[in-house]
Write a protein that holds these residues in place. Structure first.
Motif, PDB file in Angstrom:
ATOM      1  N   GLU A 168       0.827  -1.217   0.000  1.00 38.79           N
ATOM      2  CA  GLU A 168       0.000   0.000   0.000  1.00 38.79           C
ATOM      3  C   GLU A 168       0.861   1.267   0.000  1.00 38.79           C
ATOM      4  O   GLU A 168       0.658   2.157  -0.822  1.00 38.79           O
ATOM      5  N   TRP A 227       2.768   1.714  -3.403  1.00 42.41           N
ATOM      6  CA  TRP A 227       1.969   2.145  -4.551  1.00 42.41           C
ATOM      7  C   TRP A 227       1.447   3.554  -4.395  1.00 42.41           C
ATOM      8  O   TRP A 227       1.342   4.300  -5.360  1.00 42.41           O
ATOM      9  N   LYS A 228       1.102   3.929  -3.151  1.00 39.67           N
ATOM     10  CA  LYS A 228       0.654   5.318  -2.958  1.00 39.67           C
ATOM     11  C   LYS A 228       1.784   6.275  -3.296  1.00 39.67           C
ATOM     12  O   LYS A 228       1.574   7.326  -3.890  1.00 39.67           O
ATOM     13  N   PHE A 266       1.366   8.980  -6.426  1.00 43.57           N
ATOM     14  CA  PHE A 266       1.167  10.397  -6.122  1.00 43.57           C
ATOM     15  C   PHE A 266       2.250  11.219  -6.828  1.00 43.57           C
ATOM     16  O   PHE A 266       3.325  11.455  -6.281  1.00 43.57           O
ATOM     17  N   TYR A 304      -3.075   8.237  -9.550  1.00 45.31           N
ATOM     18  CA  TYR A 304      -3.459   8.173  -8.137  1.00 45.31           C
ATOM     19  C   TYR A 304      -4.844   7.558  -7.980  1.00 45.31           C
ATOM     20  O   TYR A 304      -5.086   6.749  -7.078  1.00 45.31           O
ATOM     21  N   ASN A 329      -5.644   4.524  -5.671  1.00 42.93           N
ATOM     22  CA  ASN A 329      -6.386   4.932  -4.491  1.00 42.93           C
ATOM     23  C   ASN A 329      -7.717   5.572  -4.914  1.00 42.93           C
ATOM     24  O   ASN A 329      -7.861   6.798  -4.877  1.00 42.93           O
TER      25      ASN A 329
END
Lengths: 302, 261
Positions: B60, B63-64, B68, B216, B220
């Motif tokens: 998590e 990948w964020k 971003f 993004y 997310n």
């Protein structure tokens, strides 16, 4: 003709023509020097010949084919170097050649051949950023030679080279022309160097061709412009004597006589005549009339 | 076919010794390295409770971080650096006097950049796996050696992230062709990044039309932005593909018809 332009005109806008009614005729097998002062239109002409600038159709012929419709077949027979060589400085000399070799689909061992031709085989692994100006210029020519072209178009190939580099490039181009029959069209403003290299000349000024011909035509033109500066103990008597005997026209500025002559034998006869007549010769000088002064003369007339 | 592969290979030769090559390695290794550093310094917070898998949290935050702005900026920089090789070497004039069609030159360049972009993910995965396993060795309490990451999720996210960035990819390829410098495309990307943050903070549903947000949104998804699916793609991924198609066509026409060396 390997290159022919027919009343070629070009300008970036309507009000300012950079090239005006240009009629270039480059015979097959020749080394054609394209001369002119800076800003005369040499590079613009070369860019037009290579399709980098768009001209009106059917004004430019290479290999007797109109350029616009036959770009791919024409370009496959041409090697070009435009202004400073397009080189990837972060790559080695060999890699630079490989890029063009693969894009042109040329046999791989040709890379080593051209490296030897331009004498860069020992430096082939060095990055181009470490090359001298002369080495870069030779590499640019090597790239142009990769496809064994029938025609080389070189824009200022000796620009920025030291005297040794100039001699190397000159010898290389003469060798290519004589041994392989490669036609060469090259522009330059280094007139004395061009004189030793070319068989044909075109002189451009302000976008217009003001002289075009063989080097023999140039020799004739040189002959017409060759003159002697003579100082004697009696210039007036010498003037009358020379004019009566040879029918030559002289100018007399008080200190020197200037006589335009036809051939070398006339110089010897002229000296004998003056000495026989009891005139003392203090100074005799063959005034320079090489390509540079001819070029300047032509530009002045234009 | 051999000529096509040989010609395509010239683009990879040009990248040799250039910063574009290092950008590929650094870009793929940077995020796993950064996440590795974060977890290393706060490893106790990541010790899994019963039934938990540390790889999930590791995935998590990785990948964020990737989604971003990072991937967008990486693509922008790659585009600028690769095209700048030609601009800097004044090489277009040479290429345009070769018996090679402009459309072919375009294709070689575009394909190369797509391959390099795909390679970012191809290199990210092993770097990421190595960094996770290294954490498992250094801190066995994290149990990262005895558990496994969700490989399907990893590959799926790579694919969708790739698709979601294609719009930005095509926009910046066109910009690098049009403006022939690095400043304008990079400046534009920075402004676009700021606009994305502003829109995101304002919870603007218009983000679905904004290509710089797509990566993004893929990693997310947000409630305030449409999450409609069309086949396997989210709606913003479809828009990304549309941007890709339109700007690819624009850059093709620009390059083949109008581009001057």
């Amino acid at each position: 003709m390997i290159i022919e332009t027919q009343d070629l005109n070009f300008g970036f806008d309507r009000h300012r023509q950079l090239i005006k009614n240009l009629n270039i005729m480059v015979p097959r097998g020749s080394i054609y020097g394209f001369l002119g002062p800076n800003g005369a239109g040499k590079t613009t002409t070369i860019r037009l010949l290579l399709g980098l600038l768009s001209a009106v159709p059917n004004k430019i012929y290479l290999f007797r084919q109109p350029l616009e419709e036959n770009k791919m077949s024409i370009f496959s027979r041409i090697g070009a170097l435009i202004e400073q060589p397009s080189l990837y400085e972060h790559l080695s000399g060999r890699d630079n050649l490989i890029v063009t070799q693969r894009l042109r689909n040329i046999r791989a061992n040709r890379v080593e051949e051209v490296l030897k031709i331009v004498d860069l085989h020992k430096d082939a692994r060095k990055r181009v950023s470490a090359y001298s100006m002369g080495m870069k210029q030779r590499l640019g020519i090597a790239i142009a030679l990769l496809a064994e072209p029938d025609l080389l178009i070189l824009d200022e190939p000796i620009n920025g080279l030291d005297p040794n580099g100039i001699i190397e490039i000159r010898e290389l181009l003469i060798k290519l022309n004589q041994e392989n029959g490669t036609s060469i069209f090259l522009s330059s403003h280094q007139l004395p160097e061009i004189e030793k290299l070319v068989t044909h000349l075109g002189i451009i000024d302000n976008g217009q061709l003001i002289f075009q011909g063989t080097i023999q035509d140039l020799g004739f033109a040189q002959g017409r412009h060759s003159h002697l500066k003579i100082e004697t103990n009696d210039n007036t008597k010498a003037q009358i004597l020379i004019e009566e005997t040879f029918g030559l026209r002289l100018s007399n500025d008080g200190n020197y006589l200037e006589v335009t002559y036809g051939d070398k034998e006339q110089i010897a006869s002229l000296c004998n005549l003056l000495v026989s007549a009891g005139i003392s010769i203090f100074h005799i000088e063959k005034a320079k009339s090489d390509l540079e002064s001819l070029f300047l003369n032509i530009l002045k007339k234009a | 076919m051999n000529h096509f592969i040989g010609s395509l290979s010239t683009e990879f030769i040009k990248i040799r010794n250039s910063f574009a090559f290092w950008l590929l390695l650094l870009g793929a290794g940077f995020m796993p390295g950064l996440v590795f550093f974060v977890v290393m310094t706060k490893w106790k917070n990541f010790i899994p409770k019963t039934g938990e898998n540390t790889w999930t949290a590791y995935t998590e935050i990785s990948w964020k971080g990737m989604a971003f702005l990072y991937t967008n900026f990486w693509v922008v920089l790659l585009m600028c650096l690769v095209l700048n090789i030609e601009h800097k070497s004044i090489a277009w004039k040479h290429l345009f006097t070769l018996p090679v069609k402009r459309s072919s030159l375009y294709l070689y360049k575009y394909l190369t950049l797509l391959i390099l972009f795909a390679s970012l993910y191809g290199l990210f995965i092993p770097f990421w796996l190595v960094s996770g396993n290294l954490l498992g060795i250094l801190h066995p309490e994290l149990k990262m050696l005895s558990t496994k990451p969700d490989y399907l999720y990893l590959l799926n996210t790579c694919f969708h992230s790739f698709v979601a960035t294609l719009g930005v990819f095509a926009i910046h390829f066109w910009m690098s062709i049009r403006f022939k410098n690095m400043i304008i495309p990079i400046g534009f990307a920075i402004v676009s990044g700021i606009v994305f943050v502003a829109l995101f903070q304002g919870r603007a549903p218009e983000l679905v039309y904004y290509p710089y947000s797509y990566n993004y949104l893929t990693v997310n998804p947000q409630q305030f932005v449409s999450n409609n699916q069309i086949g396997v793609f989210a709606i913003h991924e479809i828009f990304s593909l549309l941007y890709f198609a339109v700007f690819s066509l624009l850059s093709y026409v620009d390059f083949v018809k109008w581009f001057k060396e």
